[in-house]
Structure formats: C-alpha cells, structure tokens
Design an enzyme around this catalytic site. Sequence first.
Site, mmCIF file in Angstrom:
data_model
loop_
_atom_site.group_PDB
_atom_site.id
_atom_site.type_symbol
_atom_site.label_atom_id
_atom_site.label_comp_id
_atom_site.label_asym_id
_atom_site.label_seq_id
_atom_site.Cartn_x
_atom_site.Cartn_y
_atom_site.Cartn_z
ATOM 1 N N HIS A 311 33.973 -19.868 50.108
ATOM 2 C CA HIS A 311 34.795 -19.068 51.018
ATOM 3 C C HIS A 311 35.116 -19.905 52.250
ATOM 4 C CE1 HIS A 311 36.187 -15.718 53.490
ATOM 5 N NE2 HIS A 311 36.336 -15.089 52.346
ATOM 6 N N ASP A 368 34.811 -11.544 45.025
ATOM 7 C CA ASP A 368 35.414 -11.445 43.684
ATOM 8 C C ASP A 368 34.436 -11.672 42.551
ATOM 9 O OD1 ASP A 368 38.038 -12.949 45.381
ATOM 10 O OD2 ASP A 368 38.191 -10.987 44.427
HETATM 11 C C1 SDX Z 1 39.224 -14.319 48.723
HETATM 12 O O1 SDX Z 1 40.009 -15.736 53.404
HETATM 13 C C2 SDX Z 1 39.510 -14.650 52.975
HETATM 14 O O2 SDX Z 1 38.931 -13.895 53.706
HETATM 15 C C3 SDX Z 1 39.758 -14.362 51.492
HETATM 16 C C4 SDX Z 1 39.075 -13.127 50.939
HETATM 17 C C5 SDX Z 1 39.618 -11.851 51.536
HETATM 18 O O3 SDX Z 1 38.903 -10.844 51.539
HETATM 19 O O4 SDX Z 1 40.828 -11.848 51.912
HETATM 20 O O5 SDX Z 1 37.671 -13.186 51.175
HETATM 21 C C6 SDX Z 1 39.311 -13.006 49.435
HETATM 22 O O6 SDX Z 1 40.227 -14.948 48.549
HETATM 23 C C7 SDX Z 1 37.881 -14.831 48.298
HETATM 24 C C8 SDX Z 1 37.962 -16.248 47.630
HETATM 25 C C9 SDX Z 1 38.398 -16.067 46.176
HETATM 26 N N1 SDX Z 1 38.664 -17.382 45.571
HETATM 27 C C10 SDX Z 1 37.805 -17.964 44.713
HETATM 28 O O7 SDX Z 1 36.724 -17.476 44.370
HETATM 29 C C11 SDX Z 1 38.316 -19.275 44.132
HETATM 30 C C12 SDX Z 1 37.185 -20.321 44.149
HETATM 31 N N2 SDX Z 1 36.920 -20.660 45.547
HETATM 32 C C13 SDX Z 1 37.513 -21.897 46.067
HETATM 33 O O8 SDX Z 1 38.786 -22.173 45.562
HETATM 34 C C14 SDX Z 1 37.354 -22.040 47.576
HETATM 35 O O9 SDX Z 1 36.041 -21.806 47.860
HETATM 36 C C15 SDX Z 1 38.212 -21.208 48.508
HETATM 37 C C16 SDX Z 1 39.656 -21.285 48.177
HETATM 38 C C17 SDX Z 1 37.794 -19.773 48.486
HETATM 39 C C18 SDX Z 1 37.979 -21.740 49.927
HETATM 40 O O10 SDX Z 1 38.564 -22.991 49.984
HETATM 41 P P1 SDX Z 1 38.392 -23.944 51.278
HETATM 42 O O11 SDX Z 1 37.849 -23.208 52.441
HETATM 43 O O12 SDX Z 1 39.668 -24.698 51.442
HETATM 44 O O13 SDX Z 1 37.205 -24.864 50.831
HETATM 45 P P2 SDX Z 1 37.363 -26.359 50.388
HETATM 46 O O14 SDX Z 1 38.282 -26.427 49.220
HETATM 47 O O15 SDX Z 1 37.671 -27.171 51.605
HETATM 48 O O16 SDX Z 1 35.886 -26.658 49.858
HETATM 49 C C19 SDX Z 1 34.951 -27.391 50.611
HETATM 50 C C20 SDX Z 1 34.124 -28.131 49.550
HETATM 51 C C21 SDX Z 1 34.976 -29.030 48.647
HETATM 52 O O17 SDX Z 1 34.131 -30.072 48.180
HETATM 53 P P3 SDX Z 1 34.171 -31.517 48.939
HETATM 54 O O18 SDX Z 1 35.635 -31.926 49.019
HETATM 55 O O19 SDX Z 1 33.533 -31.280 50.286
HETATM 56 O O20 SDX Z 1 33.359 -32.429 48.030
HETATM 57 O O21 SDX Z 1 33.501 -27.180 48.674
HETATM 58 C C22 SDX Z 1 34.009 -27.370 47.357
HETATM 59 C C23 SDX Z 1 35.292 -28.142 47.466
HETATM 60 O O22 SDX Z 1 35.522 -28.923 46.291
HETATM 61 N N3 SDX Z 1 34.222 -26.027 46.788
HETATM 62 C C24 SDX Z 1 33.951 -25.681 45.525
HETATM 63 C C25 SDX Z 1 34.268 -24.316 45.433
HETATM 64 N N4 SDX Z 1 34.745 -23.894 46.613
HETATM 65 C C26 SDX Z 1 34.718 -24.952 47.443
HETATM 66 N N5 SDX Z 1 33.464 -26.388 44.485
HETATM 67 C C27 SDX Z 1 33.315 -25.713 43.307
HETATM 68 N N6 SDX Z 1 33.587 -24.390 43.139
HETATM 69 C C28 SDX Z 1 34.073 -23.667 44.180
HETATM 70 N N7 SDX Z 1 34.341 -22.368 44.017
#
Ligand code: SDX
Length: 434
Positions: A311, A368
């Site tokens: 998140h 989710d």
């Molecule tokens: C919602 O914003 C909100 O409030 C949203 C929400 C709402 O109520 O409106 O809460 C609803 O959208 C919840 C999120 C639902 N999406 C998912 O579950 C999809 C999987 N999650 C990821 O795509 C991700 O965590 C996000 C999109 C939710 C957040 O993305 P960010 O903040 O841009 O995080 P990032 O991509 O910068 O990640 C930081 C690190 C990265 O690794 P490094 O580059 O540091 O090595 O964490 C890793 C990412 O690769 N990472 C994950 C991951 N989420 C982040 N690695 C594996 N699996 C994941 N799910």
Amino acid sequence: MELSKKVGKAELNYDGKVYPFDVMEGTEKERAIDMRALRKETGAISFDPGYANTGSCHSEVTFIDGEKGILRYRGYAIEDLAVNCTFIEVAYLLVHGTLPTQSQLSKYSRLLNRHSLIHEDMRNFFENYPEHAHPMAILSAMVVSLSSFYPELDSSSSEEELDLTVARLLSKMRTLAAFSYKQSVGEPHVYPSSKLTYVENFLNMMFYTPVANYEITPVLVRAMNKLLILHADHEQNCSTSTVRMVGSAGANLYASIAAGICALWGPLHGGANQAVIEMLEYIHKEGSGVEEMVKRAKDPDDSFRLMGFGHRVYKAYDPRARIAKTSCEEVLNQLGIEDPLLGIAMELEEKALNDPYFKERNLYPNVDFYTGITLRAMGFPMNMFTVIFALGRLPGWVAHWLELKNDPDKRIGRPRQVYTGPVHREFVPIEKRG
Ligand code: SDX
C-alpha cells in the site's frame, strides 16, 4: 483563511541563496512544507512522480496514519463504524460531517428510497451492451448519463438540492449496479422496493429471480454493510484524486464520479479484489502456487505483484484488511461454506509476512486481500467485485468533491513536468524529409 497552523519555517539552500518556506501542521500533527511559491521564488519546480510526497489539499474527511495502521472517517475509528453502523449511516457521516440522529437517518433513508429508480429510458441503454461487457464500463457510462436526466448542482444550489442530488446518486448507482449485473446474466431487472433498506434492496436486486425466491439473511446484510463501510473513503487515493481533478475543472458531480469509477477499475487500485481471486484460483489449480507466487512477487525482473498486498500509505497491517479477514471467516462459517481459497490466502499471508523481502518493504495485506473471498461466498461474480468497491467509495468521492467546491484554496489541478524531449528543431517540409 488559513486551514492549518503555521508552525515554523523550512529553508531551501538553492543556487547560492536560502529560500524560506512555511511549515504547516494539521490537526493530527502531520507536517507539510508549503511549496506554493516554490517556482515563483526559485524558478524550479518540485519533482514527485505519483505524488507520494505531495499534499494536494487540506481535508477534514478522512485521516490515515500509515505507520500505525489507523483509519478514521471524520474522526471516528473504522473499527467502531464497521461494527456499529449501517453503510447509509456512514455515508451520511462522510457527506455531512456528523453521525446522523435517528430522525435524520430515517429521513435520509426515505429520500434514498424515493430516488432509487432510474429513468425508464435509461433501461434501454443496457440492451445495447454486449453480454461480456464489464459492469464497471457500464456503470461509469450510466453514471455520467445521469447528468442528461437530472439537474446538475451549481453555486446557487440549496442544501435540499444538494441532499437530493447526492441521495439520487447514492441510490441510483446501486440500482444501476444491480441492473448491469442482471443484464450480463440475461435475467429480468429487479426493481427496488420501498420496504427494504439500501443493502437489502441491493442484495434482492442482485439475486432475486421470479423463479428462485431469494432470502435476505441478516448475516449477508451485516456483511454487506461492513464491506461497503470499509470501502467508503480513503483520503487522496487514486480514484478520489481523479474525482477532485475532474471536479477542479468545474465538471459536474456525475462526470467527476464517472471518472473516479474509471480510475478505480485499475487492477493496482480497486480492481485488485478481482485480481486477488484470480491469483488464489491459480494457486489452487496449480497446487504448488504459494511458493511460486511469493518467488515471482520478489523477482525484480517479473512485473507480477502479490495482489492484495502492499500500500502507498499503510506500512503496517491495513486496519480494513483485519476487519475484512474476521468478517470473511464469520460469513463462511455462518453460511457453512468451505472455500479452499481462504486457507490459501492465510497461507500466503503467513509466508509473506515472514519473508524478509516483504518485511523490509513493510508490505502487508490491504483491503482487497480478503474481501473477494467474502463476496464470492455471498454469490457475487468476480466482475462485480470492483463495482461493489465503487458503491462503497461513492460517499467518500462525493464528500471530497463537495469539499473541493468549498475549498478557499481551490484551483484547477494542473501539475508541471520535467521536459526531456528534443530541443528546438528547424521545420522540414514533407518533400524534403526521408
Ligand atoms: C487500493 O491509495 C489507496 O488508499 C488505495 C486503496 C483505497 O482504499 O483507495 O487502499 C485501495 O488500491 C489498495 C491497493 C490494491 N492494489 C494491490 O493490491 C496491487 C498490489 N499492490 C502493489 O501494486 C502496490 O503495493 C501498490 C500499487 C498498492 C502501491 O504501490 P507503490 O506505493 O507505488 O509501491 P511501490 O511500487 O513503490 O513499491 C515499493 C516496493 C517496490 O520494491 P523495490 O523497488 O523497493 O525493490 O515494494 C514492492 C515494489 O516492487 N512492492 C511489491 C508489492 N507492492 C509493492 N512487491 C510485491 N508485491 C506487491 N504487492
């Protein structure tokens, strides 16, 4: 009028000069550096893709402490609201800023019921969608079309007109959602009844058919209210920021909400609840999937993300995920359903929470991760999961759209960029190219 407190100065040392900027503090002691004069003073802009470090507005609607896993709507803890309220009570709170008295709630419920039908001409729209049309596509198109049937709000709109417009949207969007589902399965549309509450009507409109009576049980009504409450608002998330962006251009409420529906559809946002089930079903089918999923999620060369995990704001367990997990177990037990996906989800959670990759990045289950399993148990098809998220999020979107309209700082949203394209080139007529 200052909406937050000035508590000091921050100094930027840039290009041989020192530039002071005010530091603002919100009611929960959150700090922000006021950069509104940055470009005018320094000639430079800030750079923050995804706006992870950028506050777009003041807001009184929702507070999140991502480090502590705190979520409050208008100051009330999500844990209290989810257990003690109905969704319409929380919708009233988000839009009006206070919990309703019993008479206010009864009046609001009657208003919603009175405006739960859609114009009969709108029902013809459904016939022209292909059977496989995703309900989110239908919902966003139908919501923006409401502006062709019902008057828009403008600066002279009275409190009653505002309440009427919001009630229309809350009630009709629920009816549109159920009609889009019935259309997709080729069943007759079921009309709302004045004898049923908002959630009872939704369940009945979704699952009643003339040949298979549908029993609206308290377990399902309770679970549905809780799920919608968990989704009702979440400060400046992607879809809410989209609603604000479109509203900042002066677009009407229906157009702004339709844009929010489209943003929510993305699998990284509201579409994740559907993606979680697809991931769990894959693991169930493949048998060895948990290890494979965790491995792929950690692989920097693999774009796969563990759906329902991570998140932008929560760096602790999403409080909504905790409530959703408990509710999921309750609903499955009370319905006597054994869903292997729940066991797989718990195994996946256990594995990820003990894996250094996820721990180092503070990746926890988000809202989710468990909600799809509950919706499945209640009989909803996967392509309706994000529609239900949209129904839940609607009062939050409306609250932010109204807050934007009354914000003394409001300006049309228009970020800047760092240009990295070609510098000036002389024009070459087509006959001299190639
Ligand atoms: C919602 O914003 C909100 O409030 C949203 C929400 C709402 O109520 O409106 O809460 C609803 O959208 C919840 C999120 C639902 N999406 C998912 O579950 C999809 C999987 N999650 C990821 O795509 C991700 O965590 C996000 C999109 C939710 C957040 O993305 P960010 O903040 O841009 O995080 P990032 O991509 O910068 O990640 C930081 C690190 C990265 O690794 P490094 O580059 O540091 O090595 O964490 C890793 C990412 O690769 N990472 C994950 C991951 N989420 C982040 N690695 C594996 N699996 C994941 N799910």
